[in-house]
Scaffold this motif. Structure first.
Motif, PDB file in Angstrom:
ATOM      1  N   GLY A   1     -19.057  11.989 111.523  1.00 28.72           N
ATOM      2  CA  GLY A   1     -20.189  11.121 111.011  1.00 28.72           C
ATOM      3  C   GLY A   1     -20.079   9.992 110.267  1.00 28.72           C
ATOM      4  O   GLY A   1     -20.924   9.257 109.772  1.00 28.72           O
ATOM      5  N   CYS A   2     -18.728   9.424 110.060  1.00 30.92           N
ATOM      6  CA  CYS A   2     -18.240   8.330 109.230  1.00 30.92           C
ATOM      7  C   CYS A   2     -18.378   7.087 110.240  1.00 30.92           C
ATOM      8  O   CYS A   2     -18.513   7.184 111.380  1.00 30.92           O
ATOM      9  N   LEU A   3     -18.533   6.013 109.587  1.00 26.98           N
ATOM     10  CA  LEU A   3     -18.663   4.824 110.048  1.00 26.98           C
ATOM     11  C   LEU A   3     -17.253   4.632 110.906  1.00 26.98           C
ATOM     12  O   LEU A   3     -16.234   4.675 110.357  1.00 26.98           O
ATOM     13  N   ASN A   4     -17.511   3.856 112.145  1.00 26.62           N
ATOM     14  CA  ASN A   4     -16.438   3.516 112.813  1.00 26.62           C
ATOM     15  C   ASN A   4     -15.814   2.194 112.378  1.00 26.62           C
ATOM     16  O   ASN A   4     -16.226   1.252 112.940  1.00 26.62           O
ATOM     17  N   GLY A   5     -15.243   1.972 111.223  1.00 23.41           N
ATOM     18  CA  GLY A   5     -14.867   0.938 110.250  1.00 23.41           C
ATOM     19  C   GLY A   5     -14.043  -0.021 111.010  1.00 23.41           C
ATOM     20  O   GLY A   5     -13.159   0.569 111.549  1.00 23.41           O
ATOM     21  N   ILE A   6     -14.250  -1.526 110.796  1.00 26.45           N
ATOM     22  CA  ILE A   6     -13.186  -2.202 110.991  1.00 26.45           C
ATOM     23  C   ILE A   6     -12.056  -2.069 110.416  1.00 26.45           C
ATOM     24  O   ILE A   6     -10.861  -2.298 110.739  1.00 26.45           O
ATOM     25  N   MET A   7     -12.053  -2.080 109.054  1.00 30.49           N
ATOM     26  CA  MET A   7     -11.173  -2.055 108.035  1.00 30.49           C
ATOM     27  C   MET A   7     -10.422  -0.442 108.661  1.00 30.49           C
ATOM     28  O   MET A   7      -9.266  -0.448 108.215  1.00 30.49           O
ATOM     29  N   ARG A   8     -10.910   0.279 108.553  1.00 26.44           N
ATOM     30  CA  ARG A   8     -10.458   1.666 108.936  1.00 26.44           C
ATOM     31  C   ARG A   8      -9.219   1.468 109.954  1.00 26.44           C
ATOM     32  O   ARG A   8      -8.442   2.200 109.849  1.00 26.44           O
ATOM     33  N   LYS A   9      -9.830   0.838 111.151  1.00 26.86           N
ATOM     34  CA  LYS A   9      -9.044   0.697 112.237  1.00 26.86           C
ATOM     35  C   LYS A   9      -7.623  -0.109 111.932  1.00 26.86           C
ATOM     36  O   LYS A   9      -6.398   0.315 112.274  1.00 26.86           O
ATOM     37  N   GLN A  10      -7.880  -0.956 111.019  1.00 28.92           N
ATOM     38  CA  GLN A  10      -6.766  -1.949 110.499  1.00 28.92           C
ATOM     39  C   GLN A  10      -5.780  -1.341 109.553  1.00 28.92           C
ATOM     40  O   GLN A  10      -4.647  -1.169 109.766  1.00 28.92           O
ATOM     41  N   ILE A  11      -6.263  -0.130 108.656  1.00 29.94           N
ATOM     42  CA  ILE A  11      -5.401   0.670 108.112  1.00 29.94           C
ATOM     43  C   ILE A  11      -4.667   1.573 108.589  1.00 29.94           C
ATOM     44  O   ILE A  11      -3.570   1.716 108.349  1.00 29.94           O
ATOM     45  N   LEU A  12      -5.187   2.269 109.691  1.00 28.47           N
ATOM     46  CA  LEU A  12      -4.704   3.173 110.543  1.00 28.47           C
ATOM     47  C   LEU A  12      -3.450   2.483 111.211  1.00 28.47           C
ATOM     48  O   LEU A  12      -2.509   2.973 111.490  1.00 28.47           O
ATOM     49  N   ALA A  13      -3.727   1.234 111.629  1.00 27.06           N
ATOM     50  CA  ALA A  13      -2.695   0.522 112.456  1.00 27.06           C
ATOM     51  C   ALA A  13      -1.437   0.018 111.582  1.00 27.06           C
ATOM     52  O   ALA A  13      -0.304   0.260 112.001  1.00 27.06           O
ATOM     53  N   THR A  14      -1.919  -0.305 110.207  1.00 26.23           N
ATOM     54  CA  THR A  14      -0.848  -0.737 109.473  1.00 26.23           C
ATOM     55  C   THR A  14       0.031   0.255 108.956  1.00 26.23           C
ATOM     56  O   THR A  14       1.282   0.097 108.664  1.00 26.23           O
ATOM     57  N   ALA A  15      -0.844   1.428 108.460  1.00 30.60           N
ATOM     58  CA  ALA A  15      -0.089   2.652 108.049  1.00 30.60           C
ATOM     59  C   ALA A  15       0.865   3.220 108.855  1.00 30.60           C
ATOM     60  O   ALA A  15       2.001   3.606 108.569  1.00 30.60           O
ATOM     61  N   LYS A  16       0.879   2.950 110.045  1.00 23.53           N
ATOM     62  CA  LYS A  16       1.512   3.581 111.171  1.00 23.53           C
ATOM     63  C   LYS A  16       2.988   3.058 111.128  1.00 23.53           C
ATOM     64  O   LYS A  16       3.896   3.550 111.586  1.00 23.53           O
ATOM     65  N   LYS A  17       3.064   1.665 110.849  1.00 22.17           N
ATOM     66  CA  LYS A  17       4.262   0.867 110.668  1.00 22.17           C
ATOM     67  C   LYS A  17       4.977   1.291 109.535  1.00 22.17           C
ATOM     68  O   LYS A  17       5.984   0.667 109.392  1.00 22.17           O
ATOM     69  N   ILE A  18       4.521   1.959 108.447  1.00 17.82           N
ATOM     70  CA  ILE A  18       5.301   2.194 107.207  1.00 17.82           C
ATOM     71  C   ILE A  18       6.050   3.432 107.404  1.00 17.82           C
ATOM     72  O   ILE A  18       5.594   4.596 107.657  1.00 17.82           O
ATOM     73  N   GLU A  19       7.437   3.191 107.141  1.00 18.73           N
ATOM     74  CA  GLU A  19       8.315   4.414 107.597  1.00 18.73           C
ATOM     75  C   GLU A  19       8.091   5.722 106.549  1.00 18.73           C
ATOM     76  O   GLU A  19       7.739   5.398 105.475  1.00 18.73           O
ATOM     77  N   GLY A  20       8.092   6.871 106.932  1.00 22.65           N
ATOM     78  CA  GLY A  20       7.946   7.895 106.329  1.00 22.65           C
ATOM     79  C   GLY A  20       6.389   8.280 106.103  1.00 22.65           C
ATOM     80  O   GLY A  20       6.215   9.467 105.348  1.00 22.65           O
ATOM     81  N   ILE A  21       5.409   7.614 106.512  1.00 19.67           N
ATOM     82  CA  ILE A  21       4.050   7.949 106.440  1.00 19.67           C
ATOM     83  C   ILE A  21       3.377   8.664 107.709  1.00 19.67           C
ATOM     84  O   ILE A  21       3.620   8.040 108.790  1.00 19.67           O
TER      85      ILE A  21
END
Length: 279
Positions: free
Chosen positions: A202-222
């Motif tokens: 039920g959460c908003l399909n947020g634009i920044m949410r998408k950016q954070i998911l993509a950015t965090a995936k590039k951080i080693e160990g996360i």
């Protein structure tokens, strides 16, 4: 004739008398961030707006392309001398006529804009305490994932937060799980695992949410996961933060008696700003 604040008038000059966004919440909107005459994440905003219009069965005008949307926003921004740093909101609403059943599915739009103090994202380092808002619940349905002009739960929740000395509140869905904050999606870091609720909760399909998911995936160990978050999980978290496209990332410093760090939030803001300046 209408009675407006005790005065009887013809009503001909009152644009709200037939406006469906005002009368029925029959509208959708997007809020965008502009930096140096560039609309950040324009494509994501555009396609979410188009999807929202389809969900509520609005007729999309043939000229309503991404290029047209960009042109209309920037025209207002430039004429208002806000090109360096601004926020703009485009509201699309069904045209006048009808009651619950509209007479037409054709639409009009309104764009407003205001200046922003900072062009790049910054971490707010002041205390930011949150608690749960339990008066009303978010339903797990498609309408909850889009930005409609019916935001009464966010309004009443904001009043509750203000009355109780809180910076924000966290919303629950009808299964009593954490959905999001009043003004953004929520992320929880436990150890090396970064979790945010799936849109199906039920959460908003947020634009920044998408950016954070993509950015965090590039951080080693996360490790990244879209999983249900219960209120009990919050007490075990190392970090909590909220996200939206205007503020970027807002770390939560305290939930009830638990206090949180903000190391990952700072790193993510740094990487977001790097991506903005590179483009």
């Amino acid at each position: 004739m209408i009675n407006f604040n005790g005065n009887i008038t013809s009503g001909e000059d009152n644009i709200l008398t037939q406006n469906r966004a005002f009368l029925f919440g029959d509208g959708v909107f997007e809020t965008v961030k502009i930096v140096n005459s560039k609309i950040l994440y324009l494509e994501d905003h555009y396609f979410r707006l188009m999807a929202s219009m389809r969900v509520v069965r609005m007729e999309i005008p043939m000229n309503f392309t991404m290029e047209y949307l960009e042109e209309q926003i920037l025209k207002l921004i430039n004429e208002s001398n806000l090109a360096i740093s601004a926020r703009a909101r485009i509201t699309v609403f069904r045209n006048d006529g009808g009651l619950y059943l509209p007479k037409t599915n054709e639409v009009s739009f309104l764009i407003t804009a205001s200046a922003q103090e900072n062009s790049l994202y910054e971490i707010n380092k002041s205390e930011y305490e949150v608690d749960l808002y339990k008066d009303f619940y978010v339903t797990k349905q498609l309408l909850s994932s889009i930005k409609t002009t019916n935001k009464m739960i966010n309004v009443t929740g904001s009043i509750f937060a203000h009355e109780n000395g809180l910076a924000n509140c966290l919303l629950l869905n009808d299964s009593k799980n954490i959905v999001e904050g009043l003004q953004g999606n929520i992320f929880m870091l436990s150890g090396k695992k970064l979790v945010t609720p799936p849109v199906s909760e039920g959460c908003l399909n947020g634009i920044m949410r998408k950016q954070i998911l993509a950015t965090a995936k590039k951080i080693e160990g996360i490790e990244i996961a879209e999983e249900i978050i219960s209120p009990f999980d919050l007490q075990k978290a190392d970090e909590l933060f909220l996200t939206n496209v205007i503020m970027g990332i807002q770390p939560i410093t305290k939930y009830r008696k638990k206090e949180f760090t903000s190391n990952l939030a700072h790193l993510l803001v740094q990487k977001l700003n790097e991506s903005i300046t590179e483009n």
